[in-house]
Design an enzyme around this catalytic site. Structure first.
Site, PDB file in Angstrom:
ATOM      1  N   ASP A  67       0.674  -1.068  -0.098  1.00 50.67           N
ATOM      2  CA  ASP A  67       0.048  -0.083   0.045  1.00 50.67           C
ATOM      3  C   ASP A  67       0.717   1.263  -0.193  1.00 50.67           C
ATOM      4  O   ASP A  67       1.984   1.250   0.449  1.00 50.67           O
ATOM      5  CB  ASP A  67      -0.908  -0.010   1.296  1.00 50.67           C
ATOM      6  N   ASN A 136      -7.473  -3.205  14.259  1.00 49.68           N
ATOM      7  CA  ASN A 136      -8.843  -3.740  13.813  1.00 49.68           C
ATOM      8  C   ASN A 136      -8.846  -5.243  12.903  1.00 49.68           C
ATOM      9  O   ASN A 136      -9.900  -5.191  12.397  1.00 49.68           O
ATOM     10  CB  ASN A 136      -9.673  -2.370  13.193  1.00 49.68           C
ATOM     11  N   HIS A 138      -7.233  -5.245  10.194  1.00 46.80           N
ATOM     12  CA  HIS A 138      -6.896  -4.961   8.637  1.00 46.80           C
ATOM     13  C   HIS A 138      -5.654  -5.678   8.190  1.00 46.80           C
ATOM     14  O   HIS A 138      -4.915  -5.778   9.274  1.00 46.80           O
ATOM     15  CB  HIS A 138      -7.075  -3.572   8.377  1.00 46.80           C
ATOM     16  N   GLU A 143      -9.745  -2.304   5.270  1.00 41.68           N
ATOM     17  CA  GLU A 143     -10.384  -1.823   6.393  1.00 41.68           C
ATOM     18  C   GLU A 143     -11.758  -2.799   6.530  1.00 41.68           C
ATOM     19  O   GLU A 143     -12.352  -3.270   5.998  1.00 41.68           O
ATOM     20  CB  GLU A 143     -10.645  -0.443   6.339  1.00 41.68           C
TER      21      GLU A 143
HETATM   22  C1  F6R Z   1       1.324  -1.548   6.102  1.00 41.19           C
HETATM   23  C2  F6R Z   1       0.134  -2.109   6.120  1.00 41.19           C
HETATM   24  C3  F6R Z   1      -0.615  -2.231   7.387  1.00 41.19           C
HETATM   25  C4  F6R Z   1       0.150  -2.689   8.774  1.00 41.19           C
HETATM   26  C5  F6R Z   1      -0.778  -2.664   9.958  1.00 41.19           C
HETATM   27  C6  F6R Z   1       0.122  -2.987  11.246  1.00 41.19           C
HETATM   28  O1  F6R Z   1       1.908  -1.549   4.902  1.00 41.19           O
HETATM   29  O2  F6R Z   1      -0.404  -2.633   5.163  1.00 41.19           O
HETATM   30  O3  F6R Z   1      -1.516  -3.309   7.265  1.00 41.19           O
HETATM   31  O4  F6R Z   1       0.763  -3.752   8.411  1.00 41.19           O
HETATM   32  O5  F6R Z   1      -1.491  -1.506  10.184  1.00 41.19           O
HETATM   33  O6  F6R Z   1       0.879  -1.791  11.342  1.00 41.19           O
HETATM   34  P1  F6R Z   1       1.999  -2.105  12.670  1.00 41.19           P
HETATM   35  O7  F6R Z   1       2.863  -2.843  12.285  1.00 41.19           O
HETATM   36  O8  F6R Z   1       2.557  -0.198  12.333  1.00 41.19           O
HETATM   37  O9  F6R Z   1       1.324  -2.098  13.881  1.00 41.19           O
END
Ligand code: F6R
Length: 241
Positions: A67, A136, A138, A143
């Site tokens: 992303d 959450n 994701h 989301e």
């Molecule tokens: C990042 C991504 C997100 C993160 C997720 C966890 O490229 O796609 O799905 O992997 O938000 O984020 P952290 O590791 O910062 O807790």
């Protein structure tokens, strides 16, 4: 789903890096799907150390990231391109021309998303996809919602995600509200999926992902349907399981 218990963040990072290293050693021209965020930083550091020692060679590797924020230029230090360059690409010998992220500066969402799907298809699909897990549930920026979106799409980030990402920006108003993300179909097509999860604050999301119903309300739960998922989680993240 295979769950590997790590002691703490450092142990999780070493174990995850070892799994990626095995992929790169056994298929030097592999395609790695990569993630940003706090969870994989230690994994990237261990991979960079492996390269420094001469154990790993990334010269044949192609990378596609999950992303990118919409509207942030690559040189903005909060863009995911900047993150990847800072934490990984600049530390190993991957060919910069073979590192791909959605184009956050393409204002036409449809164009940006179709182009990214074309790139992912043109590199032949993903051999190993690295994922973090949102609070959450994701994966990527898919989301919670009513459906699993198949292809790359533009998402409105939820309040939870905006708040979680606020720590990286000067103020909450600076956090972008939209992002381009790979869809669930592309993630699920990866031959192998590796999820890194650390911390007590992820325990409920991890439990729902692994043992809850398969529902778009917890996007990670769809991983229960993939036949080669390894989750490397530390004890704190596993504390509710
Ligand atoms: C990042 C991504 C997100 C993160 C997720 C966890 O490229 O796609 O799905 O992997 O938000 O984020 P952290 O590791 O910062 O807790």
């Amino acid at each position: 789903m295979r769950i590997i218990r790590a002691k703490d963040y450092e142990d999780m990072s070493r174990k995850a890096a070892a799994i990626i290293a095995a992929q790169v050693i056994t298929k030097p021209n592999c395609v790695l799907g990569l993630a940003t965020g706090s969870s994989p930083i230690g994994t990237y550091a261990n991979l960079a150390a492996g390269y420094e020692k001469g154990d790993l060679d990334f010269s044949g590797v192609t990378t596609v990231n999950l992303d990118e924020y919409k509207g942030l230029p690559r040189d903005n230090d909060q863009s995911y391109y900047y993150f990847m360059n800072h934490n990984f690409f600049s530390k190993v010998n991957v060919d910069p021309a073979r590192t791909f992220l959605p184009d956050g500066m393409e204002a036409d969402s449809d164009k940006a998303c179709r182009e990214y799907d074309r790139i992912v298809a043109s590199v032949g699909g993903v051999d190993l996809q690295l994922l973090g897990l949102g609070h959450n549930g994701h994966i990527g920026f898919n989301e919670p919602g009513e459906v699993f979106e198949a292809d790359t799409h533009c998402v409105d980030l939820t309040e939870t995600t905006i708040k979680a990402n606020q720590r990286f920006f000067a103020s909450i108003d600076d956090v972008p509200r939209q992002a381009y993300t790979m869809g669930i179909k592309t993630i699920m097509r990866a031959k192998k999926i590796l999820v890194v999860v650390s911390g007590k604050d992820k325990a409920a999301a991890l439990k729902a992902t692994c043992t809850g119903p398969i529902t778009p309300q917890v996007q990670g739960s769809v991983l229960q349907l993939h036949n080669d998922v390894i989750i490397v989680a530390d004890e704190a993240a596993l504390s509710e399981m």
